[in-house]
Design a protein around this motif. Structure first.
Motif, PDB file in Angstrom:
ATOM      1  N   TYR A   1       0.834  -1.207   0.000  1.00  0.00           N
ATOM      2  CA  TYR A   1       0.000   0.000   0.000  1.00  0.00           C
ATOM      3  C   TYR A   1       0.869   1.258   0.000  1.00  0.00           C
ATOM      4  O   TYR A   1       0.585   2.217  -0.729  1.00  0.00           O
ATOM      5  CB  TYR A   1      -0.922  -0.020   1.221  1.00  0.00           C
ATOM      6  N   LEU A   2       1.941   1.258   0.797  1.00  0.00           N
ATOM      7  CA  LEU A   2       2.802   2.433   0.852  1.00  0.00           C
ATOM      8  C   LEU A   2       3.507   2.676  -0.478  1.00  0.00           C
ATOM      9  O   LEU A   2       3.535   3.800  -0.990  1.00  0.00           O
ATOM     10  CB  LEU A   2       3.840   2.283   1.965  1.00  0.00           C
ATOM     11  N   THR A   3       4.098   1.619  -1.036  1.00  0.00           N
ATOM     12  CA  THR A   3       4.954   1.793  -2.210  1.00  0.00           C
ATOM     13  C   THR A   3       4.182   1.799  -3.526  1.00  0.00           C
ATOM     14  O   THR A   3       4.668   2.366  -4.510  1.00  0.00           O
ATOM     15  CB  THR A   3       6.022   0.691  -2.266  1.00  0.00           C
ATOM     16  N   LYS A   4       3.009   1.189  -3.563  1.00  0.00           N
ATOM     17  CA  LYS A   4       2.259   1.095  -4.810  1.00  0.00           C
ATOM     18  C   LYS A   4       1.062   2.046  -4.815  1.00  0.00           C
ATOM     19  O   LYS A   4       0.921   2.875  -5.721  1.00  0.00           O
ATOM     20  CB  LYS A   4       1.792  -0.342  -5.038  1.00  0.00           C
ATOM     21  N   ASN A   5       0.185   1.951  -3.823  1.00  0.00           N
ATOM     22  CA  ASN A   5      -1.005   2.808  -3.825  1.00  0.00           C
ATOM     23  C   ASN A   5      -0.679   4.254  -3.458  1.00  0.00           C
ATOM     24  O   ASN A   5      -1.164   5.190  -4.109  1.00  0.00           O
ATOM     25  CB  ASN A   5      -2.058   2.252  -2.872  1.00  0.00           C
ATOM     26  N   LEU A   6       0.153   4.456  -2.416  1.00  0.00           N
ATOM     27  CA  LEU A   6       0.567   5.815  -2.071  1.00  0.00           C
ATOM     28  C   LEU A   6       1.773   6.259  -2.893  1.00  0.00           C
ATOM     29  O   LEU A   6       2.046   7.452  -2.991  1.00  0.00           O
ATOM     30  CB  LEU A   6       0.889   5.927  -0.580  1.00  0.00           C
ATOM     31  N   ARG A   7       2.476   5.294  -3.462  1.00  0.00           N
ATOM     32  CA  ARG A   7       3.662   5.532  -4.279  1.00  0.00           C
ATOM     33  C   ARG A   7       4.702   6.376  -3.538  1.00  0.00           C
ATOM     34  O   ARG A   7       5.255   7.330  -4.062  1.00  0.00           O
ATOM     35  CB  ARG A   7       3.286   6.154  -5.620  1.00  0.00           C
ATOM     36  N   LEU A   8       4.969   5.966  -2.291  1.00  0.00           N
ATOM     37  CA  LEU A   8       6.001   6.596  -1.481  1.00  0.00           C
ATOM     38  C   LEU A   8       7.210   5.680  -1.418  1.00  0.00           C
ATOM     39  O   LEU A   8       7.076   4.451  -1.488  1.00  0.00           O
ATOM     40  CB  LEU A   8       5.480   6.898  -0.077  1.00  0.00           C
ATOM     41  N   PRO A   9       8.413   6.204  -1.287  1.00  0.00           N
ATOM     42  CA  PRO A   9       9.630   5.386  -1.383  1.00  0.00           C
ATOM     43  C   PRO A   9       9.688   4.281  -0.334  1.00  0.00           C
ATOM     44  O   PRO A   9       9.325   4.489   0.835  1.00  0.00           O
ATOM     45  CB  PRO A   9      10.754   6.415  -1.159  1.00  0.00           C
ATOM     46  N   TRP A  10      10.159   3.130  -0.767  1.00  0.00           N
ATOM     47  CA  TRP A  10      10.271   1.996   0.148  1.00  0.00           C
ATOM     48  C   TRP A  10      11.218   2.299   1.301  1.00  0.00           C
ATOM     49  O   TRP A  10      11.069   1.761   2.407  1.00  0.00           O
ATOM     50  CB  TRP A  10      10.738   0.750  -0.607  1.00  0.00           C
ATOM     51  N   GLN A  11      12.197   3.183   1.078  1.00  0.00           N
ATOM     52  CA  GLN A  11      13.137   3.524   2.151  1.00  0.00           C
ATOM     53  C   GLN A  11      12.422   4.163   3.341  1.00  0.00           C
ATOM     54  O   GLN A  11      12.821   3.962   4.488  1.00  0.00           O
ATOM     55  CB  GLN A  11      14.228   4.462   1.633  1.00  0.00           C
ATOM     56  N   ALA A  12      11.356   4.934   3.075  1.00  0.00           N
ATOM     57  CA  ALA A  12      10.599   5.544   4.170  1.00  0.00           C
ATOM     58  C   ALA A  12       9.906   4.482   5.006  1.00  0.00           C
ATOM     59  O   ALA A  12       9.848   4.574   6.242  1.00  0.00           O
ATOM     60  CB  ALA A  12       9.572   6.537   3.613  1.00  0.00           C
ATOM     61  N   GLY A  13       9.377   3.466   4.348  1.00  0.00           N
ATOM     62  CA  GLY A  13       8.765   2.363   5.077  1.00  0.00           C
ATOM     63  C   GLY A  13       9.789   1.554   5.849  1.00  0.00           C
ATOM     64  O   GLY A  13       9.556   1.157   6.998  1.00  0.00           O
ATOM     65  N   ALA A  14      10.940   1.304   5.227  1.00  0.00           N
ATOM     66  CA  ALA A  14      11.995   0.553   5.905  1.00  0.00           C
ATOM     67  C   ALA A  14      12.478   1.294   7.147  1.00  0.00           C
ATOM     68  O   ALA A  14      12.743   0.679   8.186  1.00  0.00           O
ATOM     69  CB  ALA A  14      13.156   0.304   4.943  1.00  0.00           C
ATOM     70  N   ASP A  15      12.588   2.607   7.065  1.00  0.00           N
ATOM     71  CA  ASP A  15      13.006   3.400   8.220  1.00  0.00           C
ATOM     72  C   ASP A  15      11.990   3.293   9.357  1.00  0.00           C
ATOM     73  O   ASP A  15      12.368   3.184  10.533  1.00  0.00           O
ATOM     74  CB  ASP A  15      13.179   4.870   7.837  1.00  0.00           C
ATOM     75  N   TRP A  16      10.696   3.347   9.033  1.00  0.00           N
ATOM     76  CA  TRP A  16       9.670   3.266  10.064  1.00  0.00           C
ATOM     77  C   TRP A  16       9.658   1.885  10.725  1.00  0.00           C
ATOM     78  O   TRP A  16       9.571   1.768  11.949  1.00  0.00           O
ATOM     79  CB  TRP A  16       8.301   3.585   9.472  1.00  0.00           C
ATOM     80  N   PHE A  17       9.752   0.851   9.932  1.00  0.00           N
ATOM     81  CA  PHE A  17       9.835  -0.501  10.483  1.00  0.00           C
ATOM     82  C   PHE A  17      11.070  -0.640  11.370  1.00  0.00           C
ATOM     83  O   PHE A  17      11.033  -1.301  12.412  1.00  0.00           O
ATOM     84  CB  PHE A  17       9.880  -1.521   9.351  1.00  0.00           C
ATOM     85  N   TRP A  18      12.175  -0.040  10.937  1.00  0.00           N
ATOM     86  CA  TRP A  18      13.420  -0.159  11.700  1.00  0.00           C
ATOM     87  C   TRP A  18      13.252   0.406  13.109  1.00  0.00           C
ATOM     88  O   TRP A  18      13.784  -0.129  14.069  1.00  0.00           O
ATOM     89  CB  TRP A  18      14.555   0.550  10.971  1.00  0.00           C
ATOM     90  N   ASP A  19      12.494   1.475  13.230  1.00  0.00           N
ATOM     91  CA  ASP A  19      12.349   2.114  14.539  1.00  0.00           C
ATOM     92  C   ASP A  19      11.262   1.484  15.386  1.00  0.00           C
ATOM     93  O   ASP A  19      11.304   1.578  16.614  1.00  0.00           O
ATOM     94  CB  ASP A  19      12.043   3.601  14.360  1.00  0.00           C
ATOM     95  N   THR A  20      10.298   0.825  14.775  1.00  0.00           N
ATOM     96  CA  THR A  20       9.129   0.363  15.527  1.00  0.00           C
ATOM     97  C   THR A  20       9.057  -1.150  15.725  1.00  0.00           C
ATOM     98  O   THR A  20       8.292  -1.618  16.579  1.00  0.00           O
ATOM     99  CB  THR A  20       7.833   0.821  14.834  1.00  0.00           C
ATOM    100  N   LEU A  21       9.819  -1.933  14.982  1.00  0.00           N
ATOM    101  CA  LEU A  21       9.778  -3.393  15.107  1.00  0.00           C
ATOM    102  C   LEU A  21      10.754  -3.881  16.171  1.00  0.00           C
ATOM    103  O   LEU A  21      11.929  -3.491  16.170  1.00  0.00           O
ATOM    104  CB  LEU A  21      10.142  -4.056  13.781  1.00  0.00           C
ATOM    105  N   VAL A  22      10.290  -4.778  17.039  1.00  0.00           N
ATOM    106  CA  VAL A  22      11.222  -5.404  17.978  1.00  0.00           C
ATOM    107  C   VAL A  22      12.130  -6.391  17.254  1.00  0.00           C
ATOM    108  O   VAL A  22      13.225  -6.714  17.748  1.00  0.00           O
ATOM    109  CB  VAL A  22      10.486  -6.115  19.136  1.00  0.00           C
ATOM    110  N   ASP A  23      11.706  -6.889  16.106  1.00  0.00           N
ATOM    111  CA  ASP A  23      12.529  -7.832  15.344  1.00  0.00           C
ATOM    112  C   ASP A  23      13.213  -7.154  14.160  1.00  0.00           C
ATOM    113  O   ASP A  23      13.577  -7.825  13.185  1.00  0.00           O
ATOM    114  CB  ASP A  23      11.700  -9.027  14.867  1.00  0.00           C
ATOM    115  N   ALA A  24      13.408  -5.834  14.242  1.00  0.00           N
ATOM    116  CA  ALA A  24      14.041  -5.113  13.137  1.00  0.00           C
ATOM    117  C   ALA A  24      15.420  -5.696  12.844  1.00  0.00           C
ATOM    118  O   ALA A  24      16.331  -5.614  13.657  1.00  0.00           O
ATOM    119  CB  ALA A  24      14.155  -3.628  13.472  1.00  0.00           C
ATOM    120  N   ASP A  25      15.548  -6.297  11.688  1.00  0.00           N
ATOM    121  CA  ASP A  25      16.776  -6.963  11.266  1.00  0.00           C
ATOM    122  C   ASP A  25      17.147  -6.379   9.915  1.00  0.00           C
ATOM    123  O   ASP A  25      16.318  -6.339   8.999  1.00  0.00           O
ATOM    124  CB  ASP A  25      16.539  -8.474  11.176  1.00  0.00           C
ATOM    125  N   LEU A  26      18.380  -5.918   9.774  1.00  0.00           N
ATOM    126  CA  LEU A  26      18.759  -5.188   8.568  1.00  0.00           C
ATOM    127  C   LEU A  26      18.632  -6.054   7.327  1.00  0.00           C
ATOM    128  O   LEU A  26      18.172  -5.586   6.271  1.00  0.00           O
ATOM    129  CB  LEU A  26      20.184  -4.649   8.703  1.00  0.00           C
TER     130      LEU A  26
END
Length: 494
Positions: A368-393
């Motif tokens: 939804y972020l990258t296709k429907n909203l067409r926002l960069p995947w890096q923005a989603g990756a950054d948000w997951f990195w900060d909010t996931l307890v299992d954030a793994d690079l």
């Protein structure tokens, strides 16, 4: 036998199947167990807020386990090489042992440390505690890295029985007396400041228990076969192939944060599977073992293509026309779970509350972020990195590039997940949506995944007014899908 060694803990926070620890215990009279907190050395991928919360709990659990066996965890801060050199000089340690990390920054740091300490006369050894196969062990017939998972796993799994024969090492029954250390770099766990100052972590604490004991208990419960596990045929692994796709049911392993922090290793998981089914190739275990293979593939890609943490593996996507109008507002709505698309919003709210999100829903919200909203995947990756307890690079990079269509193993077409169809298929009664979007709890099943399609009277009887109780959709799903396909057409032959 040498007198003293340093065991440098990193993301291997366990005693079971810890090859560096086992080696140090076998070869030295005294072993100092050390954790160095140096997040700047992992920049730009220092642990995010949720991961720091987990790290605090994992270090506390590890120290408890060490004290029960007659030792303790020394926590230090500072530049890792300087800390290791200082403590080795103070204690007379002649050897340093650690288990390998595979992120670009830590790989470079560790190589530098190994050379520097060896130049000072210390013996340094690194071991593999995190993976079934080293990333450099598997190459194509032409000697290049794999970019397609099916081919990678076909090669990696060609000798699963051999992997099972590589039995995990048992945890030491007791630990050798550590040398005395009195150094300014030593600190207490609370001094690391890993826990949030504003208490937003109640949901994490209610959902998770970090530490090796919790990891082993969770694995035994998921796999079954242990005395305290569910009866035969009722463990989650028995129905994992179907249950893993249903976000409203407890069908996944929930082991990803434990694996990331090294509280349990993949060899132990294979051993538990073999113990339960008699073979790790048992049909009931096949889907889960493939997921372990996907984790291996992620580390394989990160090792061979370290630039992909921020740059698309497919160079055509450097020209992809991401949306610029209202981008900040759209991103904020997605982050808060206010997109007006129930399955997407439920996933984003689950993430904020628990530090985790069901894997099927991760794909949906990322699409939804990258296709429907067409926002960069890096923005989603950054948000997951900060909010996931299992954030793994490795996993975060592979997952986001896969969904965006710019990474390895991408589909032969530009895949756009339809969040309504995904919800109707995998959450047909809306259990997951109703849990995380309670304002929609009384909406009938047939409209729970698209409330904008419901007649006003039906929404009214459910106590919902769109725009007041629940948002209108940010974008039209059908139109935004066509716009995403057109954007891809503009670069696919570049």
């Amino acid at each position: 036998m040498p007198d003293t060694a340093i065991l440098w803990f990193r993301r291997d926070l366990r005693l079971d199947d810890n090859p560096a620890l086992s080696r140090a215990m076998a070869e030295c009279e005294r072993v100092l167990l050390l954790y160095i907190h140096a997040p700047a050395e992992e920049s730009p991928w220092a642990p995010g807020a949720a991961a720091r919360w987990w790290l605090h709990g994992s270090l506390r659990a590890l120290d408890h386990d060490l004290r029960e066996r007659g030792s303790r965890l020394l926590i230090a801060t500072g530049e890792s090489l300087a800390v290791l050199a200082r403590i080795s000089a103070q204690t007379g340690a002649a050897r340093v042992y650690w288990n390998r990390l595979y992120d670009p920054a830590t790989r470079a740091r560790d190589a530098h440390i190994k050379l520097a300490l060896r130049a000072q006369g210390l013996r340094c050894e690194s071991h593999n505690a995190a993976l079934l196969r080293e990333p450099w062990d598997l190459l194509t017939g032409t000697g290049s890295p794999y970019k397609v998972y099916s081919a990678f796993w076909r090669k990696a799994s060609s000798d699963l029985s051999g992997l099972a024969a590589n039995a995990p090492l048992p945890a030491p029954a007791g630990l050798k007396r550590p040398p005395a250390v009195d150094t300014p770099v030593q600190v207490e766990l609370d001094a690391l400041g890993l826990l949030p100052r504003i208490p937003w972590d109640q949901g994490l604490a209610a959902r998770w228990q970090p530490g090796e004991s919790a990891a082993l208990a969770r694995a035994r419960c998921f796999i079954g076969g242990a005395p305290d596990a569910p009866p035969p045929g009722t463990a989650a692994l028995d129905g994992y192939a179907q249950g893993r796709d249903l976000p409203g049911q407890p069908g996944t392993s929930s082991l990803s944060p434990h694996l990331h922090f090294g509280e349990i290793g993949p060899r132990r998981l294979l051993a538990l599977i073999e113990q339960r089914y008699g073979s790790i190739t048992a049909p009931a275990a096949e889907a889960f073992v493939r997921e372990l293979g996907w984790r291996e593939f992620a580390h394989h890609l990160l090792y061979h293509f370290p630039h992909t943490t921020t740059t698309p593996l497919d160079p055509r996507f450097a020209r992809f026309p991401w949306r610029t109008a209202d981008a900040a507002a759209l991103l904020a709505a997605w982050q808060r779970g206010h997109t007006g698309v129930p399955l997407v919003d439920a996933g984003m709210r689950e993430l904020w509350h628990t530090g985790w999100m069901h894997n099927r829903v991760r794909m949906v919200v990322a699409s939804y972020l990258t296709k429907n909203l067409r926002l960069p995947w890096q923005a989603g990756a950054d948000w997951f990195w900060d909010t996931l307890v299992d954030a793994d690079l490795a996993a975060n990079t592979l997952g986001w590039q896969w969904i965006a269509g710019c990474g390895a193993d991408a589909a032969p077409y530009f895949r756009v997940f339809n969040p309504v169809r995904q919800g109707e298929r995998f959450d047909p009664r809306g259990d997951y949506v109703r849990r995380w979007c309670p304002e929609l709890a009384r909406v009938p099943d047939r409209f729970i995944h698209q409330p904008w399609a419901a007649p006003t009277a039906i929404l009214g009887s459910a106590g919902v007014v769109l725009g007041r109780d629940y948002p209108h959709p940010l974008v039209d799903l059908a139109r935004s899908r066509l716009e995403a396909l057109a954007a891809f057409d503009s670069i696919k032959t570049a």
